[in-house]
Design an enzyme around this catalytic site. Structure first.
Site, PDB file in Angstrom:
ATOM      1  N   TRP A 189       1.185  -0.972  -0.127  1.00  0.00           N
ATOM      2  CA  TRP A 189       0.276   0.091  -0.395  1.00  0.00           C
ATOM      3  C   TRP A 189       1.214   1.070  -0.026  1.00  0.00           C
ATOM      4  O   TRP A 189       1.639   1.198   0.365  1.00  0.00           O
ATOM      5  CB  TRP A 189      -0.834   0.211   1.060  1.00  0.00           C
ATOM      6  CG  TRP A 189      -1.370   1.639   1.531  1.00  0.00           C
ATOM      7  CD1 TRP A 189      -2.395   2.018   0.560  1.00  0.00           C
ATOM      8  CD2 TRP A 189      -1.263   2.545   1.812  1.00  0.00           C
ATOM      9  NE1 TRP A 189      -2.969   2.768   0.700  1.00  0.00           N
ATOM     10  CE2 TRP A 189      -2.105   3.408   1.446  1.00  0.00           C
ATOM     11  CE3 TRP A 189      -1.009   3.151   2.846  1.00  0.00           C
ATOM     12  CZ2 TRP A 189      -2.319   4.509   2.612  1.00  0.00           C
ATOM     13  CZ3 TRP A 189      -0.120   4.007   3.894  1.00  0.00           C
ATOM     14  CH2 TRP A 189      -0.865   4.915   3.703  1.00  0.00           C
ATOM     15  N   GLU A 230      -2.936  -2.640  -2.279  1.00  0.00           N
ATOM     16  CA  GLU A 230      -4.351  -1.628  -2.320  1.00  0.00           C
ATOM     17  C   GLU A 230      -4.468  -0.799  -2.493  1.00  0.00           C
ATOM     18  O   GLU A 230      -4.003   0.170  -2.347  1.00  0.00           O
ATOM     19  CB  GLU A 230      -3.635  -2.102  -0.477  1.00  0.00           C
ATOM     20  CG  GLU A 230      -4.685  -1.549   0.310  1.00  0.00           C
ATOM     21  CD  GLU A 230      -4.600  -1.965   1.689  1.00  0.00           C
ATOM     22  OE1 GLU A 230      -3.773  -1.733   2.357  1.00  0.00           O
ATOM     23  OE2 GLU A 230      -5.753  -1.432   2.224  1.00  0.00           O
ATOM     24  N   LYS A 232      -7.093   2.489  -3.250  1.00  0.00           N
ATOM     25  CA  LYS A 232      -8.219   3.768  -1.687  1.00  0.00           C
ATOM     26  C   LYS A 232      -7.675   4.962  -2.756  1.00  0.00           C
ATOM     27  O   LYS A 232      -7.864   5.197  -3.522  1.00  0.00           O
ATOM     28  CB  LYS A 232      -5.855   4.051  -0.636  1.00  0.00           C
ATOM     29  CG  LYS A 232      -7.165   4.720   0.386  1.00  0.00           C
ATOM     30  CD  LYS A 232      -6.513   4.809   1.382  1.00  0.00           C
ATOM     31  CE  LYS A 232      -6.364   5.995   2.381  1.00  0.00           C
ATOM     32  NZ  LYS A 232      -5.671   5.940   3.855  1.00  0.00           N
ATOM     33  N   ASP A 263      -9.432  -3.367   1.167  1.00  0.00           N
ATOM     34  CA  ASP A 263     -10.113  -2.757   2.721  1.00  0.00           C
ATOM     35  C   ASP A 263     -11.183  -1.799   2.737  1.00  0.00           C
ATOM     36  O   ASP A 263     -11.539  -1.440   1.735  1.00  0.00           O
ATOM     37  CB  ASP A 263      -8.563  -1.414   2.563  1.00  0.00           C
ATOM     38  CG  ASP A 263      -8.695  -0.882   4.430  1.00  0.00           C
ATOM     39  OD1 ASP A 263      -9.643  -0.261   4.565  1.00  0.00           O
ATOM     40  OD2 ASP A 263      -7.828  -0.909   4.537  1.00  0.00           O
ATOM     41  N   HIS A 266     -11.558   1.195   2.468  1.00  0.00           N
ATOM     42  CA  HIS A 266     -11.327   2.199   1.407  1.00  0.00           C
ATOM     43  C   HIS A 266     -12.095   2.911   0.026  1.00  0.00           C
ATOM     44  O   HIS A 266     -11.754   3.345  -0.922  1.00  0.00           O
ATOM     45  CB  HIS A 266     -10.521   1.508   0.836  1.00  0.00           C
ATOM     46  CG  HIS A 266      -9.125   1.609   1.215  1.00  0.00           C
ATOM     47  ND1 HIS A 266      -7.138   1.094   1.258  1.00  0.00           N
ATOM     48  CD2 HIS A 266      -8.875   2.270   3.322  1.00  0.00           C
ATOM     49  CE1 HIS A 266      -6.411   1.152   2.126  1.00  0.00           C
ATOM     50  NE2 HIS A 266      -7.308   1.663   3.335  1.00  0.00           N
ATOM     51  N   ASP A 298     -12.194   7.407   6.381  1.00  0.00           N
ATOM     52  CA  ASP A 298     -11.262   6.108   6.720  1.00  0.00           C
ATOM     53  C   ASP A 298     -10.443   5.847   8.094  1.00  0.00           C
ATOM     54  O   ASP A 298      -9.465   5.669   7.929  1.00  0.00           O
ATOM     55  CB  ASP A 298     -10.299   5.622   5.085  1.00  0.00           C
ATOM     56  CG  ASP A 298      -8.894   4.780   5.478  1.00  0.00           C
ATOM     57  OD1 ASP A 298      -9.759   3.207   6.241  1.00  0.00           O
ATOM     58  OD2 ASP A 298      -8.273   4.975   5.305  1.00  0.00           O
ATOM     59  N   ASP A 300     -10.772   3.580  10.213  1.00  0.00           N
ATOM     60  CA  ASP A 300      -9.963   2.699  10.769  1.00  0.00           C
ATOM     61  C   ASP A 300     -10.295   2.371  12.696  1.00  0.00           C
ATOM     62  O   ASP A 300      -9.371   2.102  13.409  1.00  0.00           O
ATOM     63  CB  ASP A 300      -8.369   2.558  11.139  1.00  0.00           C
ATOM     64  CG  ASP A 300      -7.962   2.110   9.435  1.00  0.00           C
ATOM     65  OD1 ASP A 300      -8.144   0.922   9.160  1.00  0.00           O
ATOM     66  OD2 ASP A 300      -7.601   3.073   9.024  1.00  0.00           O
ATOM     67  N   ASP A 330      -6.951  -4.104   9.760  1.00  0.00           N
ATOM     68  CA  ASP A 330      -6.271  -3.639   9.517  1.00  0.00           C
ATOM     69  C   ASP A 330      -7.663  -1.870  10.294  1.00  0.00           C
ATOM     70  O   ASP A 330      -8.613  -1.577   9.726  1.00  0.00           O
ATOM     71  CB  ASP A 330      -6.364  -3.219   7.949  1.00  0.00           C
ATOM     72  CG  ASP A 330      -5.763  -1.453   7.840  1.00  0.00           C
ATOM     73  OD1 ASP A 330      -4.920  -1.185   9.030  1.00  0.00           O
ATOM     74  OD2 ASP A 330      -5.433  -1.476   7.078  1.00  0.00           O
TER      75      ASP A 330
HETATM   76  C1  RNT Z   1      -4.372   2.826   4.589  1.00  0.00           C
HETATM   77  C2  RNT Z   1      -4.538   1.178   3.823  1.00  0.00           C
HETATM   78  C3  RNT Z   1      -3.232   0.722   4.426  1.00  0.00           C
HETATM   79  C4  RNT Z   1      -2.390   0.625   5.969  1.00  0.00           C
HETATM   80  C5  RNT Z   1      -1.479   0.089   7.000  1.00  0.00           C
HETATM   81  C6  RNT Z   1      -1.083   0.513   7.738  1.00  0.00           C
HETATM   82  O1  RNT Z   1      -4.906   3.569   4.411  1.00  0.00           O
HETATM   83  O2  RNT Z   1      -4.840   0.731   4.963  1.00  0.00           O
HETATM   84  O3  RNT Z   1      -3.460  -1.138   4.666  1.00  0.00           O
HETATM   85  O4  RNT Z   1      -3.348   1.088   6.961  1.00  0.00           O
HETATM   86  O5  RNT Z   1      -0.352   0.233   5.915  1.00  0.00           O
HETATM   87 ZN    ZN Z   2      -5.578  -1.168   4.585  1.00  0.00          ZN
END
Ligand code: RNT
Ligand code: ZN
Length: 424
Positions: A189, A230, A232, A263, A266, A298, A300, A330
């Site tokens: 990522w 990954e 986003k 994710d 994302h 996002d 988290d 994550d």
């Molecule tokens: C960031 C991504 C990624 C991170 C990690 C720490 O938006 O989700 O996966 O959260 O690499």
């Molecule tokens: Zn992620």
């Protein structure tokens, strides 16, 4: 108070009868559940801090809010905290490590110099605990990522630096896979993007595709290392443009046969990754999930047992994809006990998989195939009050982890005996 074992068993027996009435074999569901690993993300343990010291703090638009005391300051502390969390989650799971959690013996080892030896303690620890490892290059929190660009940077030397970092990360993933006898998923990522409307959306994407092709040039056996990318939608500081967007990486993953990482935070807030699983798996053998919870953005947040999580689990299970979908967590919440944050999220992921495994899929699909959407909806709703909690308790008991909220008193004890003694 510890839960009464015979009551747990009685409730479970009654639950099994109820599920049998729907044609669901609970024993079989639990056997499958025991084979599905969830990869815990090391970065919940220290607010995405890592163990290097380049003096630039958390970057890449990532934000961990809160200042709950007791975060891990060293690799040993982080491993201790993880041991504690793993002891509270039923089943055998995995650890997802970020490159900047290497052990560099006080030396300044730059990202393009990392090697398997810097992760040997992690590998030894994983071997001892019988868990697999996953890996991530760390393309943020570094002076060479300070302007928000890495693999798509206009400066060739900076691009090259991050290419080398990612190549080394694949080698480390391979060493982990070799040592542990289970493939490591190495997920890339990058934060690359722009705060405001770009004049050129094309060139960074062309550079990113080229950088990725260079990184993946060397073939590596999928029995050792699996490459994932990954996408986003936006980040803090990259609100208007993200180089590695969903469409970019979907195209890249399909054309190069890499794993696509979905994710949960994302995408647009009303968009769910559960619907994307069957899309990606039409064209890819395997994918990776970053199960997270965005609240308005996002953010988290710790994963809870909500409809999004249940939908993700059911898409994996109902379609027989448990071997094609790698499940990682994550999120990072610094406002609550960090061991509890891992435990809550991971237990919820496993619990959601259990609920999905208890679904009478054949019955639902039968109603659908017959055009009986009334039955489909009626059943979907009635299933919500079936006694999955009794089966969950039984599974925890059988796997020797605390039943119900009993894990919390253990985390409180750990907080008192271990975490509270850490001064930041
Ligand atoms: C960031 C991504 C990624 C991170 C990690 C720490 O938006 O989700 O996966 O959260 O690499
Ligand atoms: Zn992620």
């Amino acid at each position: 108070m510890k839960k009464n074992k015979s009551n747990i068993e009685k409730s479970h027996t009654l639950a099994c009868e109820r599920y049998a009435g729907h044609g669901v074999d609970v024993g079989r569901a639990l056997d499958i559940l025991a084979t599905v690993p969830v990869s815990l993300h090391c970065w919940q343990g220290d607010d995405v801090g890592g163990f290097e010291n380049f003096g630039c703090g958390l970057g890449g638009g990532l934000v961990a809010t809160g200042n709950y005391p007791g975060k891990a300051r060293t690799p040993d502390e982080l491993r201790g905290d993880l041991d504690e969390a793993f002891s509270l989650i039923p089943g055998k799971h995995r650890l997802n490590l970020h490159a900047f959690y290497g052990e560099f013996g006080g030396k300044r080892v730059d990202r393009n110099e990392i090697a398997p030896e810097h992760y040997k303690n992690w590998i030894a620890w994983a071997k001892k605990s019988g868990i697999g490892l996953d890996f991530n290059p760390t393309c943020f929190s570094h002076p060479k990522a300070a302007d928000g660009f890495t693999l798509s940077h206009r400066d060739k030397a900076i691009r090259q630096f991050w290419i080398e970092h990612c190549i080394r990360s694949r080698e480390i993933g391979t060493a982990m896979g070799e040592a542990l006898g289970k493939p490591c998923v190495t997920n890339i990522w990058i934060p690359d993007g722009m705060k405001d409307t770009p004049a050129d959306r094309q060139s960074p994407r062309a550079r990113l595709a080229e950088s990725l092709d260079t990184i993946f040039k060397k073939p590596i056996s999928p029995t050792l290392n699996l490459d994932a990318v990954e996408p986003k939608l936006f980040g803090i500081g990259s609100e208007s443009y993200v180089v590695g967007s969903h469409e970019f990486y979907l195209g890249y993953a399909v054309s190069r046969q890499k794993l696509l990482t979905l994710d949960a935070g994302h995408y647009h807030p009303t968009e769910s990754i559960s619907d994307k699983i069957t899309c990606a798996l039409q064209f890819l053998p395997e994918i990776l999930l970053h199960v997270s919870r965005g609240v308005r953005w996002d953010s988290d947040h710790v994963v809870i047992l909500n409809d999004d999580l249940l939908a993700i689990a059911r898409e994996i299970v109902a379609n027989g994809f448990v071997n094609r979908v790698h499940i990682g967590l994550d999120y990072f919440d610094a406002s609550i006990n960090r061991v509890a944050a891992w435990t809550i999220g991971a237990r919820n992921m496993v619990r959601a998989l259990l609920i999905a495994l208890l679904e009478p899929t054949a019955k639902l699909r039968g109603a659908e195939a017959a055009g009986d959407f009334t039955t489909r909806l009626a059943l979907q709703e009635e299933l919500k009050s079936l006694p999955f909690g009794a089966v969950w308790d039984f599974y925890c008991e059988a796997r020797n982890v605390p039943v119900g909220e009993d894990w919390l008193s253990e985390v409180k004890r750990y907080e008192k005996d271990v975490l509270a003694k850490r001064t930041q």
